[in-house]
Design a protein around this motif. Structure first.
Motif, PDB file in Angstrom:
ATOM      1  N   ALA A 148      10.165  -9.484  19.133  1.00 45.64           N
ATOM      2  CA  ALA A 148       9.535 -10.756  19.456  1.00 45.64           C
ATOM      3  C   ALA A 148       9.133 -10.818  20.923  1.00 45.64           C
ATOM      4  O   ALA A 148       9.845 -10.323  21.793  1.00 45.64           O
ATOM      5  N   ILE A 149       7.995 -11.423  21.198  1.00 41.99           N
ATOM      6  CA  ILE A 149       7.607 -11.758  22.571  1.00 41.99           C
ATOM      7  C   ILE A 149       7.373 -13.251  22.608  1.00 41.99           C
ATOM      8  O   ILE A 149       6.534 -13.770  21.879  1.00 41.99           O
ATOM      9  N   LYS A 150       8.177 -13.963  23.414  1.00 43.89           N
ATOM     10  CA  LYS A 150       7.957 -15.399  23.554  1.00 43.89           C
ATOM     11  C   LYS A 150       6.666 -15.616  24.312  1.00 43.89           C
ATOM     12  O   LYS A 150       6.382 -14.926  25.279  1.00 43.89           O
ATOM     13  N   ARG A 151       5.927 -16.615  23.888  1.00 44.26           N
ATOM     14  CA  ARG A 151       4.611 -16.805  24.496  1.00 44.26           C
ATOM     15  C   ARG A 151       4.647 -17.005  26.005  1.00 44.26           C
ATOM     16  O   ARG A 151       3.794 -16.480  26.690  1.00 44.26           O
ATOM     17  N   ASP A 188       0.835  -1.198   0.000  1.00 49.38           N
ATOM     18  CA  ASP A 188       0.000   0.000   0.000  1.00 49.38           C
ATOM     19  C   ASP A 188       0.874   1.254   0.000  1.00 49.38           C
ATOM     20  O   ASP A 188       2.035   1.220   0.376  1.00 49.38           O
ATOM     21  N   ALA A 189       0.294   2.357  -0.431  1.00 50.46           N
ATOM     22  CA  ALA A 189       0.994   3.643  -0.328  1.00 50.46           C
ATOM     23  C   ALA A 189       1.239   3.930   1.151  1.00 50.46           C
ATOM     24  O   ALA A 189       0.437   3.563   2.013  1.00 50.46           O
ATOM     25  N   ILE A 190       2.358   4.545   1.442  1.00 52.31           N
ATOM     26  CA  ILE A 190       2.748   4.739   2.838  1.00 52.31           C
ATOM     27  C   ILE A 190       2.642   6.208   3.212  1.00 52.31           C
ATOM     28  O   ILE A 190       3.080   7.097   2.460  1.00 52.31           O
ATOM     29  N   ALA A 191       2.048   6.464   4.367  1.00 52.17           N
ATOM     30  CA  ALA A 191       1.892   7.840   4.844  1.00 52.17           C
ATOM     31  C   ALA A 191       3.279   8.439   5.122  1.00 52.17           C
ATOM     32  O   ALA A 191       4.227   7.703   5.384  1.00 52.17           O
ATOM     33  N   PRO A 192       3.417   9.796   5.060  1.00 49.76           N
ATOM     34  CA  PRO A 192       4.710  10.427   5.323  1.00 49.76           C
ATOM     35  C   PRO A 192       5.223  10.011   6.696  1.00 49.76           C
ATOM     36  O   PRO A 192       4.438   9.805   7.629  1.00 49.76           O
ATOM     37  N   LEU A 193       6.536   9.900   6.829  1.00 50.00           N
ATOM     38  CA  LEU A 193       7.102   9.476   8.107  1.00 50.00           C
ATOM     39  C   LEU A 193       7.009  10.625   9.117  1.00 50.00           C
ATOM     40  O   LEU A 193       7.096  11.802   8.759  1.00 50.00           O
ATOM     41  N   PRO A 194       6.824  10.287  10.395  1.00 46.69           N
ATOM     42  CA  PRO A 194       6.720  11.327  11.426  1.00 46.69           C
ATOM     43  C   PRO A 194       8.115  11.877  11.762  1.00 46.69           C
ATOM     44  O   PRO A 194       9.122  11.266  11.415  1.00 46.69           O
ATOM     45  N   SER A 195       8.146  13.026  12.434  1.00 50.58           N
ATOM     46  CA  SER A 195       9.446  13.575  12.856  1.00 50.58           C
ATOM     47  C   SER A 195       9.839  12.995  14.210  1.00 50.58           C
ATOM     48  O   SER A 195      10.986  13.053  14.628  1.00 50.58           O
ATOM     49  N   ARG A 196       8.848  12.421  14.901  1.00 53.50           N
ATOM     50  CA  ARG A 196       9.088  11.859  16.220  1.00 53.50           C
ATOM     51  C   ARG A 196       8.351  10.524  16.293  1.00 53.50           C
ATOM     52  O   ARG A 196       7.208  10.424  15.850  1.00 53.50           O
ATOM     53  N   LEU A 197       9.021   9.497  16.848  1.00 51.14           N
ATOM     54  CA  LEU A 197       8.436   8.153  16.808  1.00 51.14           C
ATOM     55  C   LEU A 197       8.668   7.436  18.135  1.00 51.14           C
ATOM     56  O   LEU A 197       9.792   7.382  18.632  1.00 51.14           O
ATOM     57  N   GLY A 198       7.599   6.911  18.712  1.00 59.50           N
ATOM     58  CA  GLY A 198       7.726   6.042  19.876  1.00 59.50           C
ATOM     59  C   GLY A 198       7.955   4.612  19.418  1.00 59.50           C
ATOM     60  O   GLY A 198       7.269   4.128  18.523  1.00 59.50           O
ATOM     61  N   VAL A 199       8.934   3.942  20.020  1.00 60.80           N
ATOM     62  CA  VAL A 199       9.235   2.550  19.641  1.00 60.80           C
ATOM     63  C   VAL A 199       8.977   1.656  20.848  1.00 60.80           C
ATOM     64  O   VAL A 199       9.711   1.726  21.835  1.00 60.80           O
ATOM     65  N   VAL A 200       7.907   0.875  20.789  1.00 59.18           N
ATOM     66  CA  VAL A 200       7.675  -0.122  21.831  1.00 59.18           C
ATOM     67  C   VAL A 200       8.513  -1.333  21.452  1.00 59.18           C
ATOM     68  O   VAL A 200       8.221  -2.021  20.476  1.00 59.18           O
ATOM     69  N   ALA A 201       9.607  -1.557  22.212  1.00 57.14           N
ATOM     70  CA  ALA A 201      10.607  -2.531  21.789  1.00 57.14           C
ATOM     71  C   ALA A 201      10.501  -3.820  22.580  1.00 57.14           C
ATOM     72  O   ALA A 201      10.709  -3.840  23.793  1.00 57.14           O
ATOM     73  N   ALA A 202      10.220  -4.918  21.888  1.00 55.16           N
ATOM     74  CA  ALA A 202      10.280  -6.249  22.488  1.00 55.16           C
ATOM     75  C   ALA A 202      11.621  -6.890  22.117  1.00 55.16           C
ATOM     76  O   ALA A 202      12.594  -6.172  21.891  1.00 55.16           O
ATOM     77  N   GLY A 203      11.691  -8.217  22.041  1.00 53.41           N
ATOM     78  CA  GLY A 203      12.981  -8.907  21.921  1.00 53.41           C
ATOM     79  C   GLY A 203      13.605  -8.889  20.530  1.00 53.41           C
ATOM     80  O   GLY A 203      12.963  -8.535  19.542  1.00 53.41           O
ATOM     81  N   ILE A 244      12.826  -8.414  28.191  1.00 49.31           N
ATOM     82  CA  ILE A 244      12.543  -8.937  26.845  1.00 49.31           C
ATOM     83  C   ILE A 244      13.366  -8.194  25.793  1.00 49.31           C
ATOM     84  O   ILE A 244      14.012  -8.813  24.948  1.00 49.31           O
ATOM     85  N   ALA A 245      13.390  -6.852  25.863  1.00 50.19           N
ATOM     86  CA  ALA A 245      14.154  -6.074  24.882  1.00 50.19           C
ATOM     87  C   ALA A 245      15.653  -6.269  25.107  1.00 50.19           C
ATOM     88  O   ALA A 245      16.113  -6.483  26.234  1.00 50.19           O
ATOM     89  N   ASP A 246      16.414  -6.221  24.027  1.00 50.04           N
ATOM     90  CA  ASP A 246      17.877  -6.303  24.073  1.00 50.04           C
ATOM     91  C   ASP A 246      18.422  -5.059  24.782  1.00 50.04           C
ATOM     92  O   ASP A 246      18.095  -3.934  24.391  1.00 50.04           O
ATOM     93  N   LEU A 289      -5.360 -11.416  18.081  1.00 48.09           N
ATOM     94  CA  LEU A 289      -4.781 -10.780  19.262  1.00 48.09           C
ATOM     95  C   LEU A 289      -4.023  -9.518  18.862  1.00 48.09           C
ATOM     96  O   LEU A 289      -4.216  -8.442  19.432  1.00 48.09           O
ATOM     97  N   LEU A 290      -3.170  -9.643  17.854  1.00 44.77           N
ATOM     98  CA  LEU A 290      -2.328  -8.512  17.490  1.00 44.77           C
ATOM     99  C   LEU A 290      -3.144  -7.400  16.845  1.00 44.77           C
ATOM    100  O   LEU A 290      -2.828  -6.224  17.004  1.00 44.77           O
ATOM    101  N   LYS A 291      -4.192  -7.780  16.133  1.00 45.27           N
ATOM    102  CA  LYS A 291      -5.084  -6.747  15.596  1.00 45.27           C
ATOM    103  C   LYS A 291      -5.719  -5.977  16.738  1.00 45.27           C
ATOM    104  O   LYS A 291      -5.928  -4.764  16.647  1.00 45.27           O
ATOM    105  N   ARG A 292      -6.038  -6.692  17.795  1.00 41.71           N
ATOM    106  CA  ARG A 292      -6.632  -6.042  18.955  1.00 41.71           C
ATOM    107  C   ARG A 292      -5.636  -5.104  19.632  1.00 41.71           C
ATOM    108  O   ARG A 292      -6.014  -4.049  20.133  1.00 41.71           O
ATOM    109  N   VAL A 293      -4.367  -5.498  19.646  1.00 43.91           N
ATOM    110  CA  VAL A 293      -3.329  -4.632  20.211  1.00 43.91           C
ATOM    111  C   VAL A 293      -3.289  -3.307  19.440  1.00 43.91           C
ATOM    112  O   VAL A 293      -3.284  -2.225  20.022  1.00 43.91           O
ATOM    113  N   VAL A 294      -3.282  -3.413  18.108  1.00 46.50           N
ATOM    114  CA  VAL A 294      -3.264  -2.197  17.277  1.00 46.50           C
ATOM    115  C   VAL A 294      -4.484  -1.335  17.583  1.00 46.50           C
ATOM    116  O   VAL A 294      -4.376  -0.124  17.801  1.00 46.50           O
TER     117      VAL A 294
END
Lengths: 280, 280
Positions: A81-84, A2-17, A43-45, A114-119
């Motif tokens: 990644a999140i191990k179950r 799909d076409a991609i929206a312009p990138l933000p100038s500031r981004l939060g990164v929820v970081a898992a493994g 979990i995150a490195d 599940l992941l759709k619900r997270v979004v």
């Protein structure tokens, strides 16, 4: 894609493994995006600490939301990644309890809903959820063979059968991976994950000791939520595929992410495995 | 089921592993059929010796064909389990070498075409190959719950999803079994077999320690050669399903065989598992 929206100038990164969150932060910074990382504790490195960050426990949802809001991140990526088993030992905060009705149906196995619900949950909280592949498209698998080895005609046949199988499994919310050898389906991935599936192939290969055969195929499910759940391969995938005696790995080009690409390709070359992106 | 040809007065039984070959011989004798057993050495249950028999090594195809011909068996059944590793350590005789062109494509994984070739091979040698289920239909799974426990509405939902999944897998020559729990596919059986699949479910169940959930579904592939490859469940299946924390087992009625039915049902009752035949 799909076409991609312009990138933000500031981004939060929820970081898992894994290393993908780090790679995403690197690419984002290189492209002039300010990143702020909410790193999941345990979990995150820890290498993620070289970016502006806070550590947040999995389950401390109130804390996570506040962290992202205080850092003025209107757009976020959720990556890694999140191990179950981690999901079973969640220490929760009041934010988690508060949002419990939304969370209650967390289940194992088919992760897609599940992941759709997270979004949806984060969107409901006013965030725009971006895909890691939008921020760092260079991490996506390209088309064609990546390394020194190319698939043979037999391998191509196995790949076609494998991708057809994954497509047939898609309606059942499984099927990110399968192993096909000489036209025969050796293993199908469901809740156990790719590594476990590859491990059992070590004992399932028929012509042990002879030349390598069989292909691991990986592709997202047809309606998979790629923003939070892009399939990933990396050096470990190559190690397990080599141990299982496979000839190579085929992934859906542009829809699977590669962790530690240079290391992975060197390893594949050393093991004489092919890795190829396929336009499916 | 198709109309069944009249039963022969004399029957050759090529007996591989498990108790089903013994059960088939018992039923055949009860129905006035003379049986002669060609028992596969190291694989068939020694209890088969109470019927007229010869022991034959797997791979001694010349010996096997002569045994059946000397015993004047124009009709045969090929029945019982062969573990795949046994196929790799075959000691062959001249008959095997002679027939090698027919045998060469023996492969692992999708067994269906292999077993069809086995039937064709014996038919090519002038034998009529009967199904164990034709000789002993009382060993087939009936409709409805077998034991004390009946499936719940949730279990029925899992069963429907599981059988739909097996149907979708059929074109890929896999899919005799799968495990579905609370609507999610936990595991899909390919070359590893049902027992191995159930073993990995022990660690895949989400709500460990709480009440049982999930159903093992078993059905033949849509074009499976039922004459030599009827799916079988028995007490061991129940043991593994109980260890995996499943609520029960659902099989295609009339198309799955039950080994040691009384023992299996007693065991299921003890573990509070349901076992049910479903008309699919």
């Amino acid at each position: 894609m799909d076409a991609i929206a312009p990138l933000p100038s500031r981004l939060g990164v929820v970081a898992a493994g894994g290393t993908i969150p780090i790679a995403v932060c690197e690419v984002a910074q290189k492209n002039g995006i300010d990143v702020y990382v909410a790193a999941i504790k345990g979990i995150a490195d820890p290498a993620i600490e070289r970016f502006p960050h806070s550590w947040v426990r999995l389950g401390e949802l109130g804390n996570l939301l506040n962290t992202l809001k205080s850092a003025k991140c209107a757009e976020i990526v959720i990556v890694g990644a999140i191990k179950r088993p981690d999901l079973w030992n969640v220490g929760v905060d009041f934010g988690f309890i508060w949002h419990l009705p939304t969370i209650l149906s967390l289940t194992r196995g088919g992760d897609d809903s599940l992941l759709k619900r997270v979004v949806k949950f984060f969107e409901g909280q006013g965030f725009t959820v971006r895909g890691a592949h939008e921020i760092a498209p260079e991490l996506l698998a390209p088309s064609g063979p990546f390394g020194r080895i190319s698939p043979t005609e037999e391998n191509h046949h196995d790949m076609r059968r494998g991708f057809a199988l994954l497509a047939a499994l898609s309606p059942f919310d499984i099927g990110q991976g399968a192993v096909v050898a000489r036209g025969h389906v050796l293993a199908v991935e469901a809740a156990e994950g790719t590594d476990e599936m590859l491990k059992r192939c070590e004992t399932l290969q028929q012509w042990g000791g002879r030349k390598r055969a069989g292909v691991l195929v990986k592709a997202p499910k047809s309606d998979q939520e790629l923003r939070v759940d892009m399939p990933v391969i990396g050096p470990r995938t190559v190690e397990f595929a080599a141990k299982a005696g496979l000839a190579g790995i085929a992934v859906a080009s542009g829809r699977v992410m590669i962790a530690n690409q240079a290391e992975m390709i060197a390893l594949a070359d050393r093991h004489e495995l092919f890795i190829a992106g396929v336009d499916i």
